[in-house]
Design a protein around this motif. Structure first.
Motif, PDB file in Angstrom:
ATOM      1  N   LEU A  48       0.855  -1.200  -0.001  1.00  0.00           N
ATOM      2  CA  LEU A  48       0.158  -0.033   0.021  1.00  0.00           C
ATOM      3  C   LEU A  48       0.955   1.347   0.041  1.00  0.00           C
ATOM      4  O   LEU A  48       0.420   2.214  -0.667  1.00  0.00           O
ATOM      5  N   GLY A  49       2.038   1.183   0.676  1.00  0.00           N
ATOM      6  CA  GLY A  49       2.943   2.364   0.711  1.00  0.00           C
ATOM      7  C   GLY A  49       3.432   2.511  -0.770  1.00  0.00           C
ATOM      8  O   GLY A  49       3.672   3.883  -1.119  1.00  0.00           O
ATOM      9  N   ARG A  50       4.058   1.460  -1.326  1.00  0.00           N
ATOM     10  CA  ARG A  50       4.608   1.547  -2.892  1.00  0.00           C
ATOM     11  C   ARG A  50       3.735   2.173  -3.740  1.00  0.00           C
ATOM     12  O   ARG A  50       3.996   2.889  -4.634  1.00  0.00           O
ATOM     13  N   HIS A  51       2.185   1.916  -3.579  1.00  0.00           N
ATOM     14  CA  HIS A  51       1.143   2.417  -4.273  1.00  0.00           C
ATOM     15  C   HIS A  51       0.755   3.543  -4.198  1.00  0.00           C
ATOM     16  O   HIS A  51      -0.426   4.376  -4.700  1.00  0.00           O
ATOM     17  N   GLY A  52       1.104   4.405  -3.016  1.00  0.00           N
ATOM     18  CA  GLY A  52       0.639   5.713  -2.614  1.00  0.00           C
ATOM     19  C   GLY A  52      -0.612   5.803  -1.704  1.00  0.00           C
ATOM     20  O   GLY A  52      -1.045   6.883  -1.405  1.00  0.00           O
ATOM     21  N   TYR A  53      -0.863   4.806  -1.129  1.00  0.00           N
ATOM     22  CA  TYR A  53      -2.075   4.862  -0.439  1.00  0.00           C
ATOM     23  C   TYR A  53      -1.794   5.058   1.237  1.00  0.00           C
ATOM     24  O   TYR A  53      -2.525   5.768   1.825  1.00  0.00           O
ATOM     25  N   LEU A  54      -0.602   4.597   1.702  1.00  0.00           N
ATOM     26  CA  LEU A  54      -0.134   4.712   2.920  1.00  0.00           C
ATOM     27  C   LEU A  54       1.023   5.557   2.884  1.00  0.00           C
ATOM     28  O   LEU A  54       1.961   5.146   2.038  1.00  0.00           O
ATOM     29  N   GLU A  55       1.424   6.303   3.927  1.00  0.00           N
ATOM     30  CA  GLU A  55       2.818   6.777   4.057  1.00  0.00           C
ATOM     31  C   GLU A  55       3.270   5.996   5.326  1.00  0.00           C
ATOM     32  O   GLU A  55       2.851   5.651   6.131  1.00  0.00           O
ATOM     33  N   THR A  56       4.348   5.289   4.971  1.00  0.00           N
ATOM     34  CA  THR A  56       5.027   4.533   5.975  1.00  0.00           C
ATOM     35  C   THR A  56       6.347   5.329   6.677  1.00  0.00           C
ATOM     36  O   THR A  56       6.914   5.972   5.857  1.00  0.00           O
ATOM     37  N   ILE A  57       6.283   5.237   7.822  1.00  0.00           N
ATOM     38  CA  ILE A  57       7.310   5.755   8.525  1.00  0.00           C
ATOM     39  C   ILE A  57       8.162   5.008   9.325  1.00  0.00           C
ATOM     40  O   ILE A  57       7.773   4.231  10.186  1.00  0.00           O
ATOM     41  N   ARG A  58       9.287   5.045   9.226  1.00  0.00           N
ATOM     42  CA  ARG A  58      10.425   4.108   9.902  1.00  0.00           C
ATOM     43  C   ARG A  58      10.698   4.491  11.316  1.00  0.00           C
ATOM     44  O   ARG A  58      10.554   5.873  11.568  1.00  0.00           O
ATOM     45  N   GLY A  59      11.502   3.631  11.974  1.00  0.00           N
ATOM     46  CA  GLY A  59      11.939   4.167  13.061  1.00  0.00           C
ATOM     47  C   GLY A  59      11.205   3.744  14.404  1.00  0.00           C
ATOM     48  O   GLY A  59      10.254   3.026  14.221  1.00  0.00           O
ATOM     49  N   ARG A  60      11.583   4.085  15.593  1.00  0.00           N
ATOM     50  CA  ARG A  60      11.164   3.681  16.843  1.00  0.00           C
ATOM     51  C   ARG A  60       9.644   4.290  17.163  1.00  0.00           C
ATOM     52  O   ARG A  60       8.890   3.486  17.339  1.00  0.00           O
ATOM     53  N   SER A  61       9.361   5.495  16.550  1.00  0.00           N
ATOM     54  CA  SER A  61       8.004   5.909  16.658  1.00  0.00           C
ATOM     55  C   SER A  61       7.399   5.817  15.343  1.00  0.00           C
ATOM     56  O   SER A  61       6.478   6.601  15.120  1.00  0.00           O
TER      57      SER A  61
END
Length: 82
Positions: A48-61
């Motif tokens: 879903l992130g690759r297709h632009g539906y979700l913004e994925t946030i990396r890291g602890r939070s």
């Protein structure tokens, strides 16, 4: 009409993210709520992130949130890409 499990998980993830609004949702929390394997939900979030539906946030939070307004996403789009 029968949906694949992957499509079902994608729709559930988007619904959860839409309910949370701008807040970041952890993939592990979504998996626990729906009693699904975390690994399956990570695959769904990645797609879903690759297709632009979700913004994925990396890291602890990190986590996921909608990348576009919920009103602009249709079920048909999600079913077609999954």
């Amino acid at each position: 009409m029968r949906l694949t499990n992957f499509t079902n998980y994608a729709l559930r993830m988007l619904q959860y993210a839409a309910l949370r609004g701008e807040q970041v949702s952890r993939v592990t929390d979504i998996a626990e709520i729906h009693r699904v394997s975390v690994h399956h939900m990570v695959k769904v979030a990645n797609m879903l992130g690759r297709h632009g539906y979700l913004e994925t946030i990396r890291g602890r939070s990190g986590g996921v949130r909608l990348a576009r307004p919920a009103g602009g996403i249709t079920i048909g789009e999600i079913v077609r890409i999954t």
